[in-house]
Scaffold this motif. Structure first.
Motif, short mmCIF file in Angstrom:
data_model
loop_
_atom_site.label_atom_id
_atom_site.label_comp_id
_atom_site.label_asym_id
_atom_site.label_seq_id
_atom_site.Cartn_x
_atom_site.Cartn_y
_atom_site.Cartn_z
N ILE A 274 32.43 42.02 35.70
CA ILE A 274 32.94 43.39 35.59
C ILE A 274 32.97 44.04 36.97
CG2 ILE A 274 32.48 45.68 34.63
CD1 ILE A 274 31.25 44.23 32.19
N GLN A 275 31.89 43.86 37.72
CA GLN A 275 31.84 44.40 39.09
C GLN A 275 32.98 43.85 39.93
OE1 GLN A 275 28.02 44.18 41.39
NE2 GLN A 275 29.23 43.00 42.86
N TYR A 276 33.21 42.55 39.86
CA TYR A 276 34.26 41.92 40.66
C TYR A 276 35.64 42.43 40.24
CZ TYR A 276 37.16 38.26 42.72
OH TYR A 276 38.12 37.58 43.44
N LYS A 277 35.83 42.60 38.94
CA LYS A 277 37.14 43.05 38.45
C LYS A 277 37.44 44.47 38.92
CE LYS A 277 40.04 42.74 34.40
NZ LYS A 277 40.16 42.16 33.06
N LEU A 278 36.45 45.34 38.87
CA LEU A 278 36.66 46.72 39.30
C LEU A 278 36.84 46.82 40.81
CD1 LEU A 278 34.19 48.70 37.00
CD2 LEU A 278 36.66 48.43 36.78
N ASN A 279 36.19 45.94 41.55
CA ASN A 279 36.35 45.95 43.00
C ASN A 279 37.70 45.37 43.43
OD1 ASN A 279 33.93 47.19 43.66
ND2 ASN A 279 32.79 45.28 43.69
N ARG A 280 38.38 44.70 42.52
CA ARG A 280 39.73 44.19 42.79
C ARG A 280 40.81 45.11 42.23
NH1 ARG A 280 40.92 40.40 39.86
NH2 ARG A 280 42.76 39.66 41.00
N ARG A 281 40.39 46.24 41.73
CA ARG A 281 41.32 47.19 41.11
C ARG A 281 41.91 48.09 42.20
NH1 ARG A 281 40.90 49.45 35.69
NH2 ARG A 281 42.01 51.42 35.52
N PRO A 282 43.22 48.11 42.39
CA PRO A 282 43.81 48.96 43.45
C PRO A 282 43.59 50.44 43.15
CG PRO A 282 45.53 48.07 42.04
CD PRO A 282 44.26 47.40 41.63
N ARG A 283 43.36 51.22 44.21
CA ARG A 283 43.08 52.65 44.05
C ARG A 283 44.10 53.47 44.82
NH1 ARG A 283 37.74 52.86 42.04
NH2 ARG A 283 37.41 50.80 41.11
N GLU A 284 44.54 54.55 44.21
CA GLU A 284 45.52 55.41 44.85
C GLU A 284 44.96 56.02 46.13
OE1 GLU A 284 48.48 59.17 43.70
OE2 GLU A 284 46.98 58.44 42.27
N LYS A 285 43.69 56.42 46.14
CA LYS A 285 43.08 57.02 47.32
C LYS A 285 43.01 56.04 48.49
CE LYS A 285 38.57 57.28 47.75
NZ LYS A 285 37.15 57.64 47.58
N LEU A 286 43.10 54.75 48.20
CA LEU A 286 43.06 53.72 49.25
C LEU A 286 44.45 53.19 49.56
CD1 LEU A 286 39.97 51.66 47.93
CD2 LEU A 286 39.98 53.52 49.61
N ASN A 287 45.47 53.99 49.21
CA ASN A 287 46.86 53.56 49.40
C ASN A 287 47.13 52.27 48.62
OD1 ASN A 287 49.49 53.76 50.39
ND2 ASN A 287 49.03 52.55 52.22
N PHE A 288 46.48 52.18 47.46
CA PHE A 288 46.62 51.06 46.54
C PHE A 288 46.12 49.74 47.11
CE2 PHE A 288 49.64 54.27 45.07
CZ PHE A 288 49.18 54.43 43.77
N ASP A 289 45.23 49.82 48.09
CA ASP A 289 44.42 48.65 48.45
C ASP A 289 43.24 48.60 47.49
OD1 ASP A 289 45.93 47.61 50.55
OD2 ASP A 289 45.03 48.96 52.01
N THR A 290 42.45 47.53 47.55
CA THR A 290 41.32 47.40 46.66
C THR A 290 40.03 47.79 47.37
OG1 THR A 290 40.85 45.10 47.28
CG2 THR A 290 42.48 45.46 45.53
N PRO A 291 39.01 48.24 46.62
CA PRO A 291 37.71 48.54 47.24
C PRO A 291 37.14 47.35 48.00
CG PRO A 291 37.79 49.46 45.03
CD PRO A 291 39.03 48.62 45.19
N LEU A 292 37.30 46.16 47.45
CA LEU A 292 36.76 44.97 48.10
C LEU A 292 37.39 44.75 49.47
CD1 LEU A 292 34.82 42.58 47.63
CD2 LEU A 292 36.75 41.31 46.68
N PHE A 293 38.70 44.93 49.55
CA PHE A 293 39.42 44.75 50.82
C PHE A 293 39.00 45.80 51.84
CE2 PHE A 293 43.07 45.97 53.46
CZ PHE A 293 43.29 44.77 54.14
#
Length: 334
Positions: free
Chosen positions: A308-327
């Motif tokens: 679950i942690q890995y999946k959410l960290n691979r989820r693109p975020r609008e605040k990150l310009n649709f990059d992922t938290p992991l990246f």
């Protein structure tokens, strides 16, 4: 043609484009040498509509043929940017992003835009609403049932955690934009099982782990230290609520101490003010998609929690310009 029928035709045509039958009537009228006014009265439109139709849809020789006129109209309709019909392949891909990744329409739009594919979030929402099976809506945040509720004002009480540092003493630089400011919380089930969650505010990077000792403050502090130890050189602040499980906050500060570096202070929000740590509150809502309220955490293995942690960290975020938290998080270390 009877007058009432002409009126009906006129109202109908005013709300829609000319159809193939009306274009055929125009073609016949021209062949019979009728005036544009007579043709317009026959099909129930204004003479200017007939004039525009002939000008726009005649062939290169200036002749009006109904079949060619219909083809030209259809060609313009589907070549207009705003009327592009999305391909079945694109919809299949969007559905997979929803079903497999649980991405929101905004996240899907952002990721596709980076590939040069333009689609509006509302178009995806419309597609989800049109899904009669209901399987797509179940994978969207809040399952399309989210609505804002007015929060009831409650009187702030003085928490009893010893030597706590108020969030009002937190430096202004810890506004969620700089790297190194964290928030932490516990998710608790009705059987007193707990999951610790930690989020880096600027990147939304999530760390989470089941706590075998429940809400005991010392084991919680030890787990926080262990999870954050690899990143302690970059950690600046930690913000949490006034739960008794965080009473050993001084142990966290001591455990993350580094020589030559300012100590990591744990700041506490006001009572009943979860919005003061909104980043982790929103993250916990995402976790609840996979571990719903009422669930027994004992049924979720450590491996499942890590997935679950890995999946959410691979989820693109609008605040990150649709990059992922992991990246975004990894950029600070590699």
């Amino acid at each position: 043609m009877h007058l009432s029928q002409k009126i009906v035709n006129f109202v109908f045509v005013m709300s829609k484009q000319l159809n193939s039958e009306q274009r055929y009537e125009i073609y016949l009228g021209l062949a019979r040498k009728w005036t544009k006014k007579s043709i317009a009265e026959e099909i129930g439109v204004s003479p200017s509509t007939v004039t525009r139709e002939i000008q726009r849809n005649s062939n290169k020789h200036g002749q009006y043929v109904h079949t060619i006129a219909q083809q030209k109209c259809e060609s313009r309709k589907h070549s207009t940017l705003g009327n592009h019909r999305k391909s079945d392949l694109l919809w299949w891909r969007i559905e997979q992003m929803i079903l497999e990744e649980d991405w929101s329409p905004r996240q899907i739009c952002g990721v596709l835009a980076k590939e040069g594919v333009r689609i509006c979030a509302q178009t995806i929402y419309n597609h989800v609403h049109a899904d009669k099976t209901g399987k797509l809506s179940k994978h969207l945040p809040h399952e399309l049932r989210y609505r804002r509720r007015e929060k009831k004002q409650r009187v702030t009480k003085a928490p009893s955690i010893p030597n706590r540092t108020s969030i009002h003493d937190r430096p202004a630089e810890a506004d969620g934009k700089r790297f190194g400011d964290w928030e932490m919380d516990l998710i608790v089930d009705s059987y007193k099982h707990c999951i610790l969650t930690l989020v880096e505010r600027s990147t939304n990077m999530l760390l989470m782990e089941k706590l075998p000792h429940g809400r005991k403050s010392v084991p919680v502090a030890k787990t926080v230290i262990r999870l954050l130890m690899p990143y302690r050189q970059t950690i600046k602040t930690i913000t949490t609520d006034n739960g008794p499980e965080f009473a050993a906050h001084e142990m966290i500060t001591k455990g993350l101490h580094m020589k030559g570096k300012e100590d990591v202070t744990v700041y506490f929000t006001d009572a009943y003010s979860s919005w003061q740590k909104g980043c982790i509150e929103n993250t916990n809502k995402l976790i609840r998609k996979y571990i719903p309220k009422g669930a027994n955490f004992a049924r979720y293995s450590d491996e499942t929690v890590r997935k679950i942690q890995y999946k959410l960290n691979r989820r693109p975020r609008e605040k990150l310009n649709f990059d992922t938290p992991l990246f975004c998080f990894a950029k600070y270390f590699y």
